[in-house]
Design a protein around this motif. Structure first.
Motif, PDB file in Angstrom:
ATOM      1  N   ARG A 114       0.831  -1.206   0.000  1.00  0.00           N
ATOM      2  CA  ARG A 114       0.000   0.000   0.000  1.00  0.00           C
ATOM      3  C   ARG A 114       0.868   1.259   0.000  1.00  0.00           C
ATOM      4  O   ARG A 114       0.561   2.239  -0.677  1.00  0.00           O
ATOM      5  N   THR A 115       1.947   1.222   0.763  1.00  0.00           N
ATOM      6  CA  THR A 115       2.819   2.391   0.835  1.00  0.00           C
ATOM      7  C   THR A 115       3.479   2.647  -0.518  1.00  0.00           C
ATOM      8  O   THR A 115       3.553   3.801  -0.968  1.00  0.00           O
ATOM      9  N   TYR A 116       3.941   1.599  -1.158  1.00  0.00           N
ATOM     10  CA  TYR A 116       4.508   1.783  -2.502  1.00  0.00           C
ATOM     11  C   TYR A 116       3.449   2.307  -3.470  1.00  0.00           C
ATOM     12  O   TYR A 116       3.763   3.102  -4.364  1.00  0.00           O
ATOM     13  N   ARG A 117       2.209   1.883  -3.305  1.00  0.00           N
ATOM     14  CA  ARG A 117       1.138   2.411  -4.150  1.00  0.00           C
ATOM     15  C   ARG A 117       0.990   3.913  -3.927  1.00  0.00           C
ATOM     16  O   ARG A 117       0.856   4.679  -4.879  1.00  0.00           O
ATOM     17  N   TYR A 118       1.044   4.360  -2.674  1.00  0.00           N
ATOM     18  CA  TYR A 118       0.957   5.793  -2.391  1.00  0.00           C
ATOM     19  C   TYR A 118       2.104   6.551  -3.048  1.00  0.00           C
ATOM     20  O   TYR A 118       1.950   7.707  -3.436  1.00  0.00           O
ATOM     21  N   LEU A 119       3.259   5.893  -3.130  1.00  0.00           N
ATOM     22  CA  LEU A 119       4.449   6.523  -3.732  1.00  0.00           C
ATOM     23  C   LEU A 119       4.477   6.366  -5.256  1.00  0.00           C
ATOM     24  O   LEU A 119       5.427   6.792  -5.893  1.00  0.00           O
ATOM     25  N   ASP A 120       3.460   5.745  -5.805  1.00  0.00           N
ATOM     26  CA  ASP A 120       3.360   5.502  -7.252  1.00  0.00           C
ATOM     27  C   ASP A 120       4.444   4.559  -7.768  1.00  0.00           C
ATOM     28  O   ASP A 120       4.798   4.613  -8.939  1.00  0.00           O
ATOM     29  N   SER A 121       4.955   3.704  -6.918  1.00  0.00           N
ATOM     30  CA  SER A 121       5.911   2.664  -7.323  1.00  0.00           C
ATOM     31  C   SER A 121       5.110   1.385  -7.550  1.00  0.00           C
ATOM     32  O   SER A 121       5.085   0.488  -6.699  1.00  0.00           O
ATOM     33  N   MET A 122       4.444   1.329  -8.684  1.00  0.00           N
ATOM     34  CA  MET A 122       3.460   0.269  -8.916  1.00  0.00           C
ATOM     35  C   MET A 122       4.072  -1.127  -9.013  1.00  0.00           C
ATOM     36  O   MET A 122       3.446  -2.090  -8.581  1.00  0.00           O
ATOM     37  N   ASP A 123       5.270  -1.261  -9.565  1.00  0.00           N
ATOM     38  CA  ASP A 123       5.881  -2.593  -9.638  1.00  0.00           C
ATOM     39  C   ASP A 123       6.093  -3.166  -8.238  1.00  0.00           C
ATOM     40  O   ASP A 123       5.789  -4.333  -7.989  1.00  0.00           O
ATOM     41  N   LEU A 124       6.596  -2.325  -7.328  1.00  0.00           N
ATOM     42  CA  LEU A 124       6.796  -2.786  -5.952  1.00  0.00           C
ATOM     43  C   LEU A 124       5.462  -2.968  -5.227  1.00  0.00           C
ATOM     44  O   LEU A 124       5.307  -3.891  -4.427  1.00  0.00           O
ATOM     45  N   ALA A 125       4.512  -2.107  -5.520  1.00  0.00           N
ATOM     46  CA  ALA A 125       3.182  -2.249  -4.915  1.00  0.00           C
ATOM     47  C   ALA A 125       2.575  -3.593  -5.310  1.00  0.00           C
ATOM     48  O   ALA A 125       2.049  -4.320  -4.457  1.00  0.00           O
ATOM     49  N   ILE A 126       2.680  -3.942  -6.580  1.00  0.00           N
ATOM     50  CA  ILE A 126       2.143  -5.224  -7.050  1.00  0.00           C
ATOM     51  C   ILE A 126       2.885  -6.379  -6.394  1.00  0.00           C
ATOM     52  O   ILE A 126       2.265  -7.338  -5.907  1.00  0.00           O
ATOM     53  N   ARG A 127       4.200  -6.289  -6.364  1.00  0.00           N
ATOM     54  CA  ARG A 127       5.004  -7.379  -5.787  1.00  0.00           C
ATOM     55  C   ARG A 127       4.585  -7.686  -4.354  1.00  0.00           C
ATOM     56  O   ARG A 127       4.285  -8.833  -4.005  1.00  0.00           O
ATOM     57  N   TYR A 128       4.573  -6.664  -3.505  1.00  0.00           N
ATOM     58  CA  TYR A 128       4.251  -6.891  -2.090  1.00  0.00           C
ATOM     59  C   TYR A 128       2.793  -7.268  -1.885  1.00  0.00           C
ATOM     60  O   TYR A 128       2.471  -8.091  -1.028  1.00  0.00           O
ATOM     61  N   THR A 129       1.907  -6.694  -2.685  1.00  0.00           N
ATOM     62  CA  THR A 129       0.490  -7.024  -2.556  1.00  0.00           C
ATOM     63  C   THR A 129       0.240  -8.476  -2.936  1.00  0.00           C
ATOM     64  O   THR A 129      -0.483  -9.202  -2.235  1.00  0.00           O
ATOM     65  N   ALA A 146      -8.965 -11.122   1.376  1.00  0.00           N
ATOM     66  CA  ALA A 146      -9.878 -10.115   0.825  1.00  0.00           C
ATOM     67  C   ALA A 146      -9.228  -8.731   0.815  1.00  0.00           C
ATOM     68  O   ALA A 146      -9.355  -7.983  -0.167  1.00  0.00           O
ATOM     69  N   GLU A 147      -8.532  -8.388   1.881  1.00  0.00           N
ATOM     70  CA  GLU A 147      -7.865  -7.087   1.934  1.00  0.00           C
ATOM     71  C   GLU A 147      -6.827  -6.958   0.819  1.00  0.00           C
ATOM     72  O   GLU A 147      -6.743  -5.917   0.148  1.00  0.00           O
ATOM     73  N   ALA A 148      -6.045  -8.015   0.615  1.00  0.00           N
ATOM     74  CA  ALA A 148      -5.024  -7.981  -0.432  1.00  0.00           C
ATOM     75  C   ALA A 148      -5.677  -7.901  -1.819  1.00  0.00           C
ATOM     76  O   ALA A 148      -5.185  -7.184  -2.702  1.00  0.00           O
ATOM     77  N   LEU A 149      -6.774  -8.611  -2.005  1.00  0.00           N
ATOM     78  CA  LEU A 149      -7.483  -8.533  -3.285  1.00  0.00           C
ATOM     79  C   LEU A 149      -8.022  -7.127  -3.542  1.00  0.00           C
ATOM     80  O   LEU A 149      -7.963  -6.626  -4.674  1.00  0.00           O
ATOM     81  N   LEU A 150      -8.541  -6.489  -2.509  1.00  0.00           N
ATOM     82  CA  LEU A 150      -9.017  -5.108  -2.665  1.00  0.00           C
ATOM     83  C   LEU A 150      -7.876  -4.184  -3.061  1.00  0.00           C
ATOM     84  O   LEU A 150      -8.016  -3.344  -3.962  1.00  0.00           O
TER      85      LEU A 150
END
Length: 186
Positions: A114-129, A146-150
């Motif tokens: 989620r934090t990487y998503r806030y920082l617009d680092s989508m590759d890392l956001a996807i990886r951790y999610t 469910a939280e991770a899917l959201l």
């Protein structure tokens, strides 16, 4: 006479503060963490998380130390200090991994994503999610799944993959309607 919500919250706060004055060791850390979450959007929340970290460190309790670091990460996230949040979450994740606490690893990876998503680092956001999602599925934790899917759905929508994102969010809501309530998301 029906007490207002504000009175109930104040009563809960008073109860926690009273309990804190009597608590020792691990119980004290647990109460400090609860107070930190209650005041997560203010300096008071930060102070409680720092006290919890100091206490957990002095007790040499890795799980409690990781919980306090996670709590600091939450404070930083809520207050838009994303780099500091990543640092706290990363330290917590290292400890959770060492002690093999799968539930906390899944939750912390979700927060890092989620934090990487806030920082617009989508590759890392996807990886951790996706790592959080996989771990939640492996431990059969439907709420975390469910939280991770959201979160994954949110990422996909931000990447203009709206149909796929909405499908992931619908999957999350289906899980929650089967195993809990949608209110658990908020």
């Amino acid at each position: 006479f029906i007490p207002s919500l504000g009175q109930d919250l104040k009563s809960k706060e008073d109860s926690l503060l009273y309990s804190l004055s009597k608590a020792k060791d691990s119980d004290k850390v647990a109460i400090l963490l609860e107070l930190s979450e209650k005041f997560i959007d203010s300096e008071i929340g930060y102070d409680y998380a720092e006290q919890a970290l100091e206490q957990a460190t002095s007790l040499n309790k890795p799980k409690l130390r990781a919980d306090a670091l996670y709590s600091l990460g939450r404070y930083y996230n809520v207050n838009w200090l994303d780099n500091e949040a990543l640092e706290s979450y990363s330290k917590a994740l290292e400890i959770y991994t060492t002690i093999k606490n799968q539930e906390s690893i899944a939750q912390t990876k979700r927060q890092i994503g989620r934090t990487y998503r806030y920082l617009d680092s989508m590759d890392l956001a996807i990886r951790y999610t996706l790592e959080s999602l996989e771990l939640a599925q492996n431990i059969n934790d439907k709420r975390k799944e469910a939280e991770a899917l959201l979160d994954y759905g949110d990422i996909l929508i931000r990447l203009n993959k709206c149909a796929e994102g909405i499908a992931k969010q619908t999957e999350a809501l289906d899980i929650l309607s089967e195993f809990g309530t949608q209110q658990e998301l908020y």
